[in-house]
Every structure is written in C-alpha cells, then in structure tokens.
Design a protein around this motif. Structure first.
Motif, short mmCIF file in Angstrom:
data_model
loop_
_atom_site.label_atom_id
_atom_site.label_comp_id
_atom_site.label_asym_id
_atom_site.label_seq_id
_atom_site.Cartn_x
_atom_site.Cartn_y
_atom_site.Cartn_z
N GLN A 17 -69.15 41.64 -29.80
CA GLN A 17 -69.90 42.34 -29.13
C GLN A 17 -70.60 43.21 -30.53
OE1 GLN A 17 -68.24 44.58 -25.81
NE2 GLN A 17 -69.23 43.30 -24.54
N SER A 18 -71.73 43.77 -30.16
CA SER A 18 -72.28 44.87 -30.96
C SER A 18 -72.22 46.09 -30.30
CB SER A 18 -73.89 44.42 -31.20
OG SER A 18 -74.48 44.42 -30.12
N VAL A 19 -72.31 47.11 -31.62
CA VAL A 19 -72.16 48.53 -31.46
C VAL A 19 -72.75 49.29 -32.31
CG1 VAL A 19 -70.14 48.64 -32.73
CG2 VAL A 19 -70.43 50.60 -30.75
N ALA A 20 -73.31 50.55 -31.84
CA ALA A 20 -74.21 51.19 -32.84
C ALA A 20 -73.52 52.60 -32.81
CB ALA A 20 -75.72 51.14 -32.44
N PHE A 21 -73.72 53.25 -33.89
CA PHE A 21 -73.24 54.74 -33.95
C PHE A 21 -74.34 55.54 -34.56
CE2 PHE A 21 -69.30 52.92 -33.21
CZ PHE A 21 -68.99 51.91 -34.39
N TRP A 22 -74.44 56.91 -34.07
CA TRP A 22 -75.50 57.90 -34.45
C TRP A 22 -75.28 59.17 -35.19
CZ3 TRP A 22 -76.50 62.72 -32.70
CH2 TRP A 22 -77.75 63.29 -32.99
#
Lengths: 115, 111
Positions: A17-22
């Motif tokens: 899966q993909s994931v993003a952090f801010w």
C-alpha cells in the motif's frame, strides 16, 4: 513558539500500500529534514530541503520514497509501495539554515507499521 | 562509512546519583558533536553541543567531555532525576548541517 508539527501520529498499512506523512516546520525555518528511525536505532537522515529545493537525498530509497516541499514551508514524505522493513518512526526536523550548523528541532514523529 | 556509536545500550542509576553516558566516533575529521535526549513517543531534543576546539562544555546539570585523541565523548548528568529517564544519542554534525546519529543509550533512573 510552536514546534514542528507532524501528522498522522500513527499509521498502520499493509505491504504494497501507499502512505503519506505531513510536516509543518517551525515558522521561519528554511531547512527541513526527514529522518527514519527504526526501533532500537538512531535516526537516519533521508532527505534535506533548503527552502523548496532538495539539498541531499542520497539516503532516500528513490524507487519507493518521494518527498516534496513545493512552497518551501510544509513537506510531505510518501512511500509507494510500502515494504515490511519500512516499519519505523518517521521524524521531521527543521532548522533556521544549514550553513551555520543551526540546531535541528524535531517533531514527535509518525509511527508507521507495515503488516 | 564513518559512523558514531555508543558503548552501553542501557544504563540504570539511582535517583540523585550522577550518570555518565559514553560515545565513540570514528571520523577523526569530525569537529562538532551534539547530545540529544529522546523520551518515549517524542522526537529527539537538543541537550548540549561541543565543538572540537573545546574539551569540556557545561550546561544546567549536564557536562559534555570530548577526547579527540581517542575519539570519545561523554555526557555527564549530575543528580539524576526520574525525568532524565530517556534514550540519549550522540550525533556528529557534518558539513551542510547533516546529523549522523549513534545507536543510543537508554538511561533508567530508579527512585
């Protein structure tokens, strides 16, 4: 003065899966850093930005990791697709500049678990 | 490549005693070192730094010693308190303000 903000604080995903952090750095800090901290180890620098430009990304696994800081303030770090070994805490830090060895201030991190 | 490391992974001390955390580095060209404290669930927090033109630097209850001959530095915490319980990292600050961290030492303070 507000510190470095990061979100989310925790994320659980399945492999591939993909994931993003801010990250939102301290106001006025030109330099932004992303670190990966695997459990039981010290943080490892992934990428360094000066304003909206990449200064160093030699430790970033570019086949799956990407990062941007388009407007020179907030930044996002993305992993696509995730692997089990990406489970770690992702720390964002910022400093006034990179030229004078300014103190780096760290955010609380995003704890990622890949199942 | 060159790296910074620590001798002891865990240190347990009695409240009120002094603590000494050690760190070895391998790059003889390193000229700037920082100690960070990391509490559970938080990011590393700057404690104290030292440049290679100094042998000793003192802060509030903390002292850092640098021995360039043997490439070793230490962090001394006086009158250790429960709030000092954390993982401590030494880091080498390289050109361009890039940090190379060691593996960390966990300090446990017994009441």
């Amino acid at each position: 003065e507000a510190g470095v903000a990061q979100s989310p604080r925790y994320k659980i995903i399945e492999k591939r899966q993909s994931v993003a952090f801010w990250c939102n750095p301290i106001s006025g800090h030109a330099t932004l850093y992303w670190y990966q901290q695997i459990l039981g180890q010290g943080p490892k620098l992934l990428i360094q930005f000066q304003n909206n430009g990449v200064v160093d990304d030699s430790q970033l696994p570019k086949d799956r990791f990407s990062a941007e800081r388009l407007k020179g303030v907030d930044s996002t770090l993305k992993i696509q697709p995730a692997k089990l070994e990406d489970s770690a805490v992702y720390l964002c830090a910022s400093s006034l500049s990179r030229l004078a060895r300014e103190t780096q201030y760290f955010g609380p991190g995003t704890r990622l678990l890949v199942l | 490549g060159e790296s910074v490391g620590l001798h002891l992974p865990t240190l347990s001390v009695q409240e009120g005693d002094n603590s000494i955390i050690n760190c070895a580095y391998s790059n003889s060209a390193s000229d700037y070192f920082i100690w960070y404290k990391q509490e559970s669930g938080k990011g590393p927090q700057f404690i104290i730094d030292i440049r290679s033109n100094m042998d000793k630097r003192q802060g509030q209850r903390v002292t850092v010693l640098l021995n360039k001959t043997v490439k070793h530095l230490s962090l001394q915490i006086a009158a250790t308190q429960p709030g000092d319980s954390a993982v401590y990292f030494c880091a080498e600050n390289n050109a361009g303000n890039m940090l190379t961290f060691g593996g960390g030492t966990r300090l446990m303070v017994k009441p």
